[in-house]
Design a protein around this motif. Structure first.
Motif, short mmCIF file in Angstrom:
data_model
loop_
_atom_site.label_atom_id
_atom_site.label_comp_id
_atom_site.label_asym_id
_atom_site.label_seq_id
_atom_site.Cartn_x
_atom_site.Cartn_y
_atom_site.Cartn_z
N GLY A 154 0.80 -1.22 0.00
CA GLY A 154 0.00 0.00 0.00
C GLY A 154 0.83 1.26 0.00
N ASN A 155 2.08 1.17 -0.45
CA ASN A 155 2.99 2.31 -0.44
C ASN A 155 2.79 3.11 -1.74
OD1 ASN A 155 5.18 4.09 -0.46
ND2 ASN A 155 6.52 2.63 0.58
N ILE A 156 1.94 4.14 -1.65
CA ILE A 156 1.58 4.91 -2.85
C ILE A 156 2.79 5.64 -3.43
CG2 ILE A 156 0.14 6.80 -3.69
CD1 ILE A 156 -1.91 6.03 -1.55
N ALA A 157 3.61 6.20 -2.53
CA ALA A 157 4.79 6.93 -3.00
C ALA A 157 5.72 6.01 -3.78
CB ALA A 157 5.51 7.56 -1.82
N ALA A 158 5.93 4.79 -3.26
CA ALA A 158 6.79 3.83 -3.95
C ALA A 158 6.19 3.44 -5.30
CB ALA A 158 7.00 2.60 -3.08
N SER A 159 4.87 3.28 -5.35
CA SER A 159 4.21 2.94 -6.62
C SER A 159 4.47 4.02 -7.67
CB SER A 159 2.70 2.78 -6.41
OG SER A 159 2.42 1.67 -5.59
N ARG A 180 5.45 -1.49 -20.02
CA ARG A 180 4.13 -1.00 -20.44
C ARG A 180 3.02 -1.63 -19.59
NH1 ARG A 180 3.75 2.11 -24.79
NH2 ARG A 180 5.51 2.28 -26.23
N ARG A 181 3.15 -2.92 -19.28
CA ARG A 181 2.12 -3.57 -18.47
C ARG A 181 2.05 -2.95 -17.07
NH1 ARG A 181 4.22 -8.39 -20.95
NH2 ARG A 181 2.73 -9.28 -22.43
N THR A 182 3.21 -2.63 -16.50
CA THR A 182 3.22 -1.99 -15.19
C THR A 182 2.50 -0.65 -15.25
OG1 THR A 182 5.29 -3.06 -14.56
CG2 THR A 182 4.71 -1.03 -13.40
N LEU A 183 2.80 0.14 -16.27
CA LEU A 183 2.16 1.44 -16.42
C LEU A 183 0.66 1.28 -16.64
CD1 LEU A 183 2.18 4.49 -16.77
CD2 LEU A 183 2.92 4.16 -19.15
N ILE A 184 0.27 0.33 -17.47
CA ILE A 184 -1.15 0.10 -17.74
C ILE A 184 -1.88 -0.32 -16.47
CG2 ILE A 184 -2.77 -1.43 -18.95
CD1 ILE A 184 -0.67 -1.40 -21.29
N ASP A 185 -1.28 -1.21 -15.70
CA ASP A 185 -1.92 -1.66 -14.46
C ASP A 185 -2.14 -0.48 -13.52
OD1 ASP A 185 -2.52 -4.31 -12.78
OD2 ASP A 185 -1.56 -2.84 -11.45
N TYR A 186 -1.15 0.38 -13.43
CA TYR A 186 -1.26 1.55 -12.55
C TYR A 186 -2.40 2.46 -13.01
CZ TYR A 186 -0.07 5.93 -10.21
OH TYR A 186 -0.10 7.08 -9.46
N VAL A 188 -5.02 1.61 -14.75
CA VAL A 188 -6.31 0.94 -14.51
C VAL A 188 -6.69 1.06 -13.04
CG1 VAL A 188 -7.46 -1.29 -14.49
CG2 VAL A 188 -6.11 -0.63 -16.47
N ARG A 189 -5.72 0.81 -12.15
CA ARG A 189 -6.00 0.95 -10.72
C ARG A 189 -6.41 2.37 -10.37
NH1 ARG A 189 -4.20 -3.11 -7.25
NH2 ARG A 189 -3.05 -4.78 -8.29
N SER A 190 -5.84 3.33 -11.08
CA SER A 190 -6.16 4.75 -10.84
C SER A 190 -7.45 5.17 -11.55
CB SER A 190 -5.01 5.64 -11.31
OG SER A 190 -3.79 5.27 -10.69
N ARG A 191 -8.04 4.21 -12.30
CA ARG A 191 -9.27 4.46 -13.07
C ARG A 191 -9.07 5.59 -14.08
NH1 ARG A 191 -13.42 1.66 -10.94
NH2 ARG A 191 -15.00 2.95 -11.98
N ASP A 192 -7.87 5.71 -14.57
CA ASP A 192 -7.55 6.69 -15.60
C ASP A 192 -7.76 6.02 -16.95
OD1 ASP A 192 -6.57 8.66 -17.21
OD2 ASP A 192 -4.72 9.00 -16.06
N TRP A 193 -9.06 5.86 -17.32
CA TRP A 193 -9.43 4.99 -18.43
C TRP A 193 -8.87 5.48 -19.77
CZ3 TRP A 193 -10.29 1.23 -15.63
CH2 TRP A 193 -11.19 1.21 -14.57
N ASP A 194 -8.95 6.77 -20.03
CA ASP A 194 -8.51 7.26 -21.34
C ASP A 194 -7.01 7.04 -21.55
OD1 ASP A 194 -11.05 8.07 -22.06
OD2 ASP A 194 -10.82 10.06 -21.16
N ASP A 195 -6.20 7.39 -20.54
CA ASP A 195 -4.75 7.17 -20.66
C ASP A 195 -4.43 5.68 -20.76
OD1 ASP A 195 -4.26 9.83 -20.68
OD2 ASP A 195 -3.43 9.96 -18.65
N ALA A 196 -5.19 4.88 -20.00
CA ALA A 196 -4.96 3.42 -20.05
C ALA A 196 -5.24 2.90 -21.46
CB ALA A 196 -5.85 2.72 -19.04
N LEU A 197 -6.33 3.36 -22.08
CA LEU A 197 -6.63 2.93 -23.45
C LEU A 197 -5.52 3.34 -24.41
CD1 LEU A 197 -10.46 3.57 -23.87
CD2 LEU A 197 -9.29 1.36 -23.91
N ILE A 220 -12.03 -2.11 -19.76
CA ILE A 220 -12.13 -0.65 -19.71
C ILE A 220 -13.33 -0.18 -20.53
CG2 ILE A 220 -11.00 1.50 -20.38
CD1 ILE A 220 -8.31 0.14 -19.79
N LEU A 221 -13.52 -0.75 -21.70
CA LEU A 221 -14.67 -0.38 -22.52
C LEU A 221 -15.98 -0.70 -21.81
CD1 LEU A 221 -13.40 -1.62 -26.02
CD2 LEU A 221 -13.55 0.75 -25.21
N GLN A 222 -15.98 -1.80 -21.03
CA GLN A 222 -17.17 -2.12 -20.23
C GLN A 222 -17.38 -1.05 -19.17
OE1 GLN A 222 -19.34 -4.36 -20.76
NE2 GLN A 222 -18.50 -6.28 -21.51
#
Length: 821
Positions: A154-159, A180-186, A188-197, A220-222
């Motif tokens: 749960g270390n947000i700063a480290a993430s 890229r997968r690490t960035l995408i996962d982050y 998605v977790r942040s619910r930043d749908w447009d950037d994730a797409l 994400i489309l769902q």
């Protein structure tokens, strides 16, 4: 003497030299033959004949287990085929021979990341970084590990630091998919749908065959509620992955969820029309018609296909028989299958139909014939995947897990991306007590199935039992993004939030379920809300909610019964009885209402009236197991054990295979000391349902505490293996005692100490612990455990066999000249 000795020595020396030369020649010959097999294998690789190439490489290993090139090539091939477990094992052997092999370390780290094996990723990622500290791909792998650790802690700063590192790595090398997968996962977790797409689309532009990213994009489309885009992507995926049945199933589910059955049928008919020799499109259409248009429509469709003839006619006839079987026409289905297979040409198609026939026979209560058919098939073709699945399933049920795993590995070699095989392998590892391997297989099944609901549910349930609710939540949410109206997924997520007392999210799930156009779903939502209000101790709100439900004709009886239970919980027995009488005036024959009234009458101090009502109910419903159990419990409460046993005997005469009644019978035999009879009943229970942990535990416990022969011990071990790493105290005691009986004292101590800490009032647990301490020559600890067992075993005025032995052991150990420290 000297000369003679010299002659003998010379002869011996000559023999020794000759033997060495022969041995050396043999070694050279073995290595040369290994190299020949390797070169032959490489030639098969070049020709595209991978199966024969692998056979040649296995021949290499028999002659020269240290042939690194063969090992490396074998490992690469298995990975390319998607057989990750086999590839991982080969790469592990490679680095055992050559710890500094960079490709091996990198491959192991990559596969560990793919399967979520963080411990192995840390091990091999660190080793790879030492070998190539400037390698960006290895940096990305270790960055993925750091990201996982930051999320778990749960270390947000480290993430954020890790994600920035991912961005830097992508900037340096856009092809680094792990970064890229690490960035995408982050995102998605942040619910930043447009950037994730955007990031997913950039990744897919580099590698359009990365199926896992399509699943994330779909979710994400769902989330964005873009059904037309979901449909477009699924249609695109059917073109990109034409052999992936899971994608087509997702498309069908999408149409069904949006109540567009006509679109689903159009797609399936188009596929079936364009198929030439492939029978799968027709099968998908038929299954759809059977489920949504009715079995008669599906059978009629098959009649048309069969009338046209063609290379798949036999398969269609088999499918028609299966549909008739499902529709209840068992005899006709079996007769048609027998006729179809009689004198049939031995072929792949024939064997596939035989597997289907074996399934029908098994369901029709003819298991011996089904097994014989499968065994004969595997003699003819040991690689037939469906037959291997079938046999592995029954071997698992019979606790022959080693043999099952061998078969499943063989099957995975033929079909490395089959979620059903992964699930079966997980079940085998569970029976074997290898829960970590079980989890890996379940995780792979989820990945390969593209987060399909059944696989996701199984993995989530495993994670919850392991105490990993966070990952379980993620698995369920990922599956729900693809199947947002799946009741089972929603219910599992709701129960998880109930367990973790996450009330806002639970309330959201309840509202989602309530919105479904399904009365069963609404009932499920109401039940979850009742549980939530009860867990929050909001008694007034619970009563108000149940009262509102009672006014709804659809939920009237169930809500009224819930109100009755609420009143009973609060001690308002008279109010509960009055409510039941009112309800029974309107529905005098209602089984649930009569049953609850009998139970309430007993609580109100009228056991005779309760018994009369129980027996009246059983006269009308002799198969009501809960009523039999309640009547028996009433007699137990009255102290009339003979009458209680008579009730149980009557119940078993009516329902001889009921698991609950048999469990009661076994418990009663245990209580009265009839342990051989108890063992017999547990064996019967195990034959009915070998998956029941409590049955396996109780049977193993009795076999090791009541019997001392080797056969019983071996049987107990086979049963108790699945209890390894258990957190349930009673199961820890069983596994620990089995380990003690097998002479594994350190292992026994670990489990028995934990069981004793959790069960301080169970003398037998402390007795087992004391025996283990004695075996480990820790006499002081043994004396303490024996004394504790004696203290909690009851009054010495009526000594049992156990208390007598406890006193004897305490006296014996206390009398020893020296007590171990």
């Amino acid at each position: 003497m000297m000369v003679r000795t010299g002659i003998l020595s010379g002869a011996r020396m000559f023999a020794a030299v000759l033997a060495a030369l022969v041995l050396l020649t043999a070694c050279d010959s073995a290595e040369e033959r290994a190299e020949e097999h390797f070169q032959s294998g490489m030639a098969f690789v070049e020709a595209g004949d991978i199966d024969r190439a692998l056979i040649e490489f296995r021949n290499v290993f028999k002659l020269n287990g240290n042939h690194k090139e063969a090992r490396l090539t074998y490992a690469r091939i298995e990975r390319e085929r998607g057989n990750i477990p086999a590839s991982f094992g080969q790469f592990l052997r490679l680095i055992e021979q050559d710890p500094d092999n960079l490709e091996g370390r990198r491959a192991l780290a990559e596969m560990a990341l793919e399967t979520g094996n963080w411990e192995e990723l840390e091990r091999h990622g660190a080793a790879a970084a030492e070998l190539a500290p400037d390698d960006l791909e290895i940096q990305a792998l270790n960055n993925s590990l750091a990201y996982s650790q930051s999320i778990k802690s749960g270390n947000i700063a480290a993430s954020r630091l890790v994600v920035q590192k991912s961005r830097d790595l992508i900037q340096a090398d856009p092809g680094l998919m792990n970064a890229r997968r690490t960035l995408i996962d982050y995102l998605v977790r942040s619910r930043d749908w447009d950037d994730a797409l955007d990031e997913i689309d950039a990744a897919l532009a580099l590698d359009p065959n990365t199926s896992g990213l399509y699943a994330v994009r779909l979710s994400i489309l769902q989330e964005l509620n873009r059904p037309s885009d979901v449909e477009a992507q699924l249609l695109q995926m059917t073109q990109l992955f034409p052999g992936d049945e899971g994608v087509k199933q997702l498309l069908m589910q999408h149409y069904i969820d949006h109540e567009d059955l006509d679109a689903a049928e159009r797609f399936l008919r188009k596929e079936a029309a364009t198929a030439s020799e492939d029978f799968m499109p027709v099968q998908r259409l038929t299954v759809f018609l059977d489920q949504y248009r009715g079995s008669a429509v599906a059978i009629s469709e098959l009649d048309k296909v069969i009338a046209q003839g063609g290379p798949s006619t036999e398969r269609m006839r088999a499918m028609r028989a299966v549909l008739k079987f499902r529709a209840g026409d068992t005899d006709t289905a079996i007769t048609e299958m027998r006729a179809l297979l009689k004198d049939a040409e031995r072929s792949i198609t024939t064997r596939e139909i035989e597997v289907e026939f074996a399934r029908l026979l098994f369901q029709a209560g003819k298991p011996d014939e089904a097994r014989a058919l499968v065994e004969a098939m595997l003699v003819e073709d040991p690689t037939q995947v469906d037959a291997l699945k079938f046999k592995a399933a029954w071997l698992i049920e019979e606790d022959q897990t080693g043999d099952a795993i061998v078969l499943l590995r063989n099957a995975l070699g033929q079909a490395p991306r089959d979620p059903q095989l992964m699930t079966l392998m997980a079940q085998a590892h569970e029976r074997n007590g290898d829960r970590a391997l079980m989890g890996e297989m379940l995780a792979l099944a989820v990945e390969i199935s593209l987060n399909a609901a059944p696989e996701s549910l199984r993995y989530a349930q495993y994670l919850i039992t392991e105490g990993n609710q966070t990952v379980a939540e993620r698995v369920l949410i990922d599956a729900l993004r693809l199947s947002p109206q799946n009741r089972e997924l929603l219910a599992a997520l709701g129960e998880l939030y109930l367990q973790t007392q996450d009330w806002p999210r639970l309330d959201s799930v309840i509202r989602t379920i309530s919105s479904l156009d399904d009365s069963n779903a609404v009932a499920m939502a109401n039940q979850l809300k009742s549980k939530m209000l009860s867990a929050q101790e909001r008694t007034g709100d619970l009563t108000e909610f149940l009262t509102q439900l009672a006014d709804d004709p659809e939920f009237e009886v169930s809500a009224e019964l819930a109100l009755v239970r609420s009143e009973l919980a609060q001690g308002e027995v008279k109010s509960a009885l009055d409510r039941l009488d009112e309800l029974l005036e309107a529905s005098p024959d209602s089984l649930p209402l009569r049953f609850v009234k009998a139970h309430t009458m007993n609580i109100d101090g009228n056991p005779d009236e309760a018994e009369t009502l129980y027996r009246a109910i059983l006269g009308d419903h002799p198969d009501a197991v809960a009523v039999w159990a309640a009547l028996r419990e009433l007699k137990v409460e009255q102290g009339d054990m003979d009458a209680a046993q008579s009730v149980l005997d009557d119940a078993l005469a009516k329902l001889p295979k009921d698991l609950n009644l048999l469990m009661m019978q076994a418990s009663e035999y245990e209580r009265t000391g009839q342990l051989d009879n108890a063992i017999d009943v547990y064996e019967k229970l195990y034959a009915i349902d070998s998956r029941a942990l409590v049955v396996a535990n109780n049977l193993a416990s009795l076999l090791t505490t009541h019997r001392t022969d080797d056969e019983s011990l071996e049987r107990a071990y086979a049963l108790a293996r699945r209890l390894k790493n258990t957190r349930v105290a009673a199961y820890q005691d069983t596994y620990g005692w089995v380990a003690y009986r097998l002479g594994n004292y350190e292992d026994a101590l670990r489990y028995l100490k934990s069981a004793a800490d959790a069960l301080p009032q169970e003398p037998l647990v402390f007795y087992h612990l004391a025996k283990t301490y004695v075996a480990l020559e820790r006499i002081d600890d043994a004396l303490v455990a024996y004394q504790t067992a004696l203290d909690v075993s009851g009054s010495a005025e009526s000594p049992t066999k156990l208390t007598t032995e406890l006193k004897s052991e305490i006296e014996r150990l206390s009398a020893e000249p020296e007590v171990s420290q």
